[in-house]
Write a protein that holds these residues in place. Structure first.
Motif, short mmCIF file in Angstrom:
data_model
loop_
_atom_site.label_atom_id
_atom_site.label_comp_id
_atom_site.label_asym_id
_atom_site.label_seq_id
_atom_site.Cartn_x
_atom_site.Cartn_y
_atom_site.Cartn_z
N GLN A 26 0.83 -1.20 0.00
CA GLN A 26 0.00 0.00 0.00
C GLN A 26 0.87 1.25 0.00
N ASP A 27 0.45 2.23 -0.77
CA ASP A 27 1.22 3.46 -0.93
C ASP A 27 0.79 4.49 0.12
N VAL A 28 1.06 4.15 1.37
CA VAL A 28 0.77 5.06 2.49
C VAL A 28 1.87 4.86 3.52
N LEU A 29 2.38 5.94 4.07
CA LEU A 29 3.43 5.83 5.09
C LEU A 29 2.82 5.39 6.41
N TRP A 30 3.55 4.60 7.18
CA TRP A 30 2.99 3.97 8.36
C TRP A 30 2.34 4.95 9.35
N PRO A 31 2.91 6.10 9.65
CA PRO A 31 2.25 6.99 10.62
C PRO A 31 0.85 7.44 10.20
N ASP A 32 0.54 7.34 8.91
CA ASP A 32 -0.80 7.72 8.42
C ASP A 32 -1.75 6.53 8.36
N TYR A 33 -1.27 5.35 8.73
CA TYR A 33 -2.06 4.13 8.59
C TYR A 33 -3.21 4.10 9.59
N GLY A 34 -4.31 3.49 9.18
CA GLY A 34 -5.45 3.39 10.08
C GLY A 34 -6.47 2.37 9.60
N ALA A 35 -7.67 2.45 10.13
CA ALA A 35 -8.71 1.45 9.88
C ALA A 35 -9.07 1.32 8.41
N ASP A 36 -9.16 2.44 7.69
CA ASP A 36 -9.54 2.37 6.28
C ASP A 36 -8.49 1.66 5.44
N HIS A 37 -7.23 1.88 5.76
CA HIS A 37 -6.17 1.20 5.01
C HIS A 37 -6.19 -0.31 5.29
N LEU A 38 -6.41 -0.67 6.54
CA LEU A 38 -6.50 -2.09 6.88
C LEU A 38 -7.69 -2.73 6.18
N LYS A 39 -8.81 -2.04 6.16
CA LYS A 39 -10.00 -2.56 5.49
C LYS A 39 -9.73 -2.79 4.01
N ALA A 40 -9.01 -1.86 3.37
CA ALA A 40 -8.68 -2.00 1.95
C ALA A 40 -7.77 -3.21 1.72
N ALA A 41 -6.81 -3.44 2.63
CA ALA A 41 -5.92 -4.59 2.50
C ALA A 41 -6.68 -5.89 2.64
N LEU A 42 -7.63 -5.93 3.56
CA LEU A 42 -8.42 -7.14 3.76
C LEU A 42 -9.34 -7.39 2.57
N ALA A 43 -9.86 -6.33 1.98
CA ALA A 43 -10.70 -6.49 0.81
C ALA A 43 -9.89 -7.03 -0.37
N ALA A 44 -8.65 -6.57 -0.50
CA ALA A 44 -7.78 -7.08 -1.56
C ALA A 44 -7.50 -8.57 -1.33
N PHE A 45 -7.27 -8.94 -0.09
CA PHE A 45 -7.03 -10.34 0.24
C PHE A 45 -8.25 -11.19 -0.11
N ALA A 46 -9.43 -10.70 0.20
CA ALA A 46 -10.66 -11.47 -0.02
C ALA A 46 -10.86 -11.78 -1.49
N ALA A 47 -10.26 -10.99 -2.37
CA ALA A 47 -10.41 -11.21 -3.81
C ALA A 47 -9.38 -12.18 -4.36
#
Length: 251
Positions: A213-234
């Motif tokens: 994911q193209d986001v730096l860790w200090p900006d990471y949060g629930a929406d980024h995690l949700k997007a990663a899980l959605a990518a996994f589900a596919a």
């Protein structure tokens, strides 16, 4: 220890996820701040992400905090990184304990100060009774180092006459790793735009899925995690097998 994993639109079947917490220094540089403030902001991102992960199907989360290679960084930065577990546990251990999170710090204790080892052991002891969510923090950890340590443990058993070389199987070796009490790894997430493992969970990653994911860790949060899980589900996970055409057609 493994638990059932209910189905949901995001993150179906993700029982164990791992995150390379990357980008603290670049985050600080972009803002004209010292790297130390980037690492401190990364602690806040860890708090957000653990809270968010506990609301999903994830039951085990392993995060990469300090690698065996990080000792080569400037002394001031190493000192700041060494202070992060203390900062994290002092500010969040009561919530972790209250919300059922069990903490385990995996990695070598050699090189860590007695105070830091005491802080780690205290956090583990305070949360040892919890079983709602499991947080592994890889600190002074390297995948190669962990494999070497596991090999040494088995070699010691052989030398002591308690095992034979032929006794070594993949399952036996897995039980000697720092992550032995965790289920198989499903997903590795790496923010910051980098696309490499960086010596993280080399054995465990054999059939894990990767999301970059193209986001730096200090900006990471629930929406980024949700997007990663959605990518996994596919993803179509085959573990080296081939899915017959009739099964694909039925799906």
């Amino acid at each position: 220890m493994a638990a059932s994993n209910p189905t949901s639109p995001e993150g179906a079947a993700v029982l164990h996820a791992a995150i390379v917490m990357d980008g603290n220094g670049r985050w600080a540089k972009q803002r004209g701040l010292p790297r130390s403030l980037g690492h401190r902001a990364g602690v806040e991102a860890l708090k957000r992400t653990v809270s968010a992960a506990a609301q999903t199907n994830i039951r085990w989360l392993t995060v990469f905090g300090f690698s065996t290679e990080n000792w080569s960084r400037p002394a001031a930065e190493v000192a700041e990184l060494m202070a992060l577990p203390k900062r994290y546990f002092e500010s969040d251990i009561e919530r972790l304990e209250r919300e059922g999170v069990r903490v385990r710090v995996v990695g070598r204790r050699e090189g860590l100060s007695p105070e830091l080892v005491r802080i780690i052991e205290n956090a583990q002891a305070r949360t040892a009774h919890n079983d709602r969510f499991f947080l592994n923090i890889a600190f002074n950890y390297g995948g190669r180092a962990d494999i070497v340590d596991a090999a040494r443990r088995f070699a010691a058993e052989v030398a002591a006459g308690r095992a034979r070389p032929d006794d070594l199987t993949e399952a036996t070796f897995d039980s000697l790793l720092a992550t032995a009490d965790s289920p198989p790894l499903d997903l590795i997430i790496r923010p910051s735009g980098e696309q490499r493992l960086s010596n993280f969970l080399l054995w465990e990653a054999a059939y894990a899925e990767f999301v970059f994911q193209d986001v730096l860790w200090p900006d990471y949060g629930a929406d980024h995690l949700k997007a990663a899980l959605a990518a996994f589900a596919a993803r179509d996970r085959r573990y080296g097998a081939v899915i017959p055409d009739d099964v694909l057609a039925a799906g």
